[in-house]
Design a protein around this motif. Structure first.
Motif, PDB file in Angstrom:
ATOM      1  N   ARG A  16      -8.783 -58.017 -14.908  1.00 59.46           N
ATOM      2  CA  ARG A  16      -9.119 -56.780 -15.391  1.00 59.46           C
ATOM      3  C   ARG A  16     -10.495 -56.330 -14.949  1.00 59.46           C
ATOM      4  N   MET A  17     -11.662 -57.247 -14.854  1.00 60.54           N
ATOM      5  CA  MET A  17     -12.906 -56.875 -14.371  1.00 60.54           C
ATOM      6  C   MET A  17     -12.733 -56.290 -13.076  1.00 60.54           C
ATOM      7  N   VAL A  21     -13.958 -52.463 -11.935  1.00 54.09           N
ATOM      8  CA  VAL A  21     -15.012 -52.184 -11.000  1.00 54.09           C
ATOM      9  C   VAL A  21     -14.668 -51.971  -9.549  1.00 54.09           C
ATOM     10  N   GLY A  22     -13.225 -51.971  -9.312  1.00 56.49           N
ATOM     11  CA  GLY A  22     -12.758 -51.565  -7.982  1.00 56.49           C
ATOM     12  C   GLY A  22     -12.768 -52.721  -6.976  1.00 56.49           C
ATOM     13  N   ALA A  23     -12.968 -53.792  -7.492  1.00 56.35           N
ATOM     14  CA  ALA A  23     -13.076 -55.082  -6.645  1.00 56.35           C
ATOM     15  C   ALA A  23     -11.575 -55.476  -5.967  1.00 56.35           C
ATOM     16  N   THR A  24     -10.491 -55.223  -6.809  1.00 50.75           N
ATOM     17  CA  THR A  24      -9.382 -55.576  -6.244  1.00 50.75           C
ATOM     18  C   THR A  24      -9.005 -55.109  -4.890  1.00 50.75           C
ATOM     19  N   ASP A  25      -9.278 -53.741  -4.901  1.00 49.05           N
ATOM     20  CA  ASP A  25      -8.986 -53.045  -3.659  1.00 49.05           C
ATOM     21  C   ASP A  25      -9.772 -53.159  -2.625  1.00 49.05           C
ATOM     22  N   ALA A  64     -15.575 -48.642 -14.179  1.00 47.27           N
ATOM     23  CA  ALA A  64     -17.117 -48.644 -14.014  1.00 47.27           C
ATOM     24  C   ALA A  64     -17.426 -49.134 -12.750  1.00 47.27           C
ATOM     25  N   GLU A  65     -18.773 -48.729 -12.530  1.00 48.12           N
ATOM     26  CA  GLU A  65     -19.413 -49.073 -11.296  1.00 48.12           C
ATOM     27  C   GLU A  65     -19.919 -50.636 -10.921  1.00 48.12           C
ATOM     28  N   LEU A  76     -20.569 -61.061  -6.520  1.00 45.12           N
ATOM     29  CA  LEU A  76     -19.674 -60.981  -5.574  1.00 45.12           C
ATOM     30  C   LEU A  76     -18.667 -59.705  -5.580  1.00 45.12           C
ATOM     31  N   PHE A  77     -18.394 -59.239  -6.981  1.00 39.68           N
ATOM     32  CA  PHE A  77     -17.654 -57.841  -6.868  1.00 39.68           C
ATOM     33  C   PHE A  77     -18.439 -56.701  -6.382  1.00 39.68           C
ATOM     34  N   ALA A  78     -19.776 -56.864  -6.578  1.00 35.65           N
ATOM     35  CA  ALA A  78     -20.802 -55.785  -6.153  1.00 35.65           C
ATOM     36  C   ALA A  78     -20.864 -55.558  -4.674  1.00 35.65           C
TER      37      ALA A  78
END
Length: 84
Positions: A16-17, A21-25, A64-65, A76-78
């Motif tokens: 979900r996180m 935050v768009g990290a999956t894509d 969220a950003e 990592l996600f950022a």
């Protein structure tokens, strides 16, 4: 909480996180991805704030950003999303 239940809970929160935050894509599709995800899972498993995480995710259903400051995978996600 049993290990399998905890694994299931944390996998759900981490997924979900990442979506929030768009990290999956934005995950890099390279040879290091599997090891990087394994490390991210270990960080998430060691977090002592899963309830805070679930609440934050519920409050950010539209996205969220960035992750909350306490997220052990925030950097990592950022990095993946170009927010670093």
């Amino acid at each position: 909480m049993g290990l399998m239940k905890r694994l299931d809970e944390r996998a759900g929160l981490m997924g979900r996180m990442m979506r929030t935050v768009g990290a999956t894509d934005a995950m890099p599709q390279d040879i290091t991805l599997e090891a990087t995800l394994r490390s991210a899972i270990h960080r998430c498993m060691g977090c002592d704030r899963p309830r805070d995480c679930a609440g934050w995710l519920d409050a950010h259903e539209d996205g969220a950003e960035r992750t909350p400051g306490y997220c052990r995978n925030g950097e990592l996600f950022a990095r993946w999303t170009g927010q670093d």
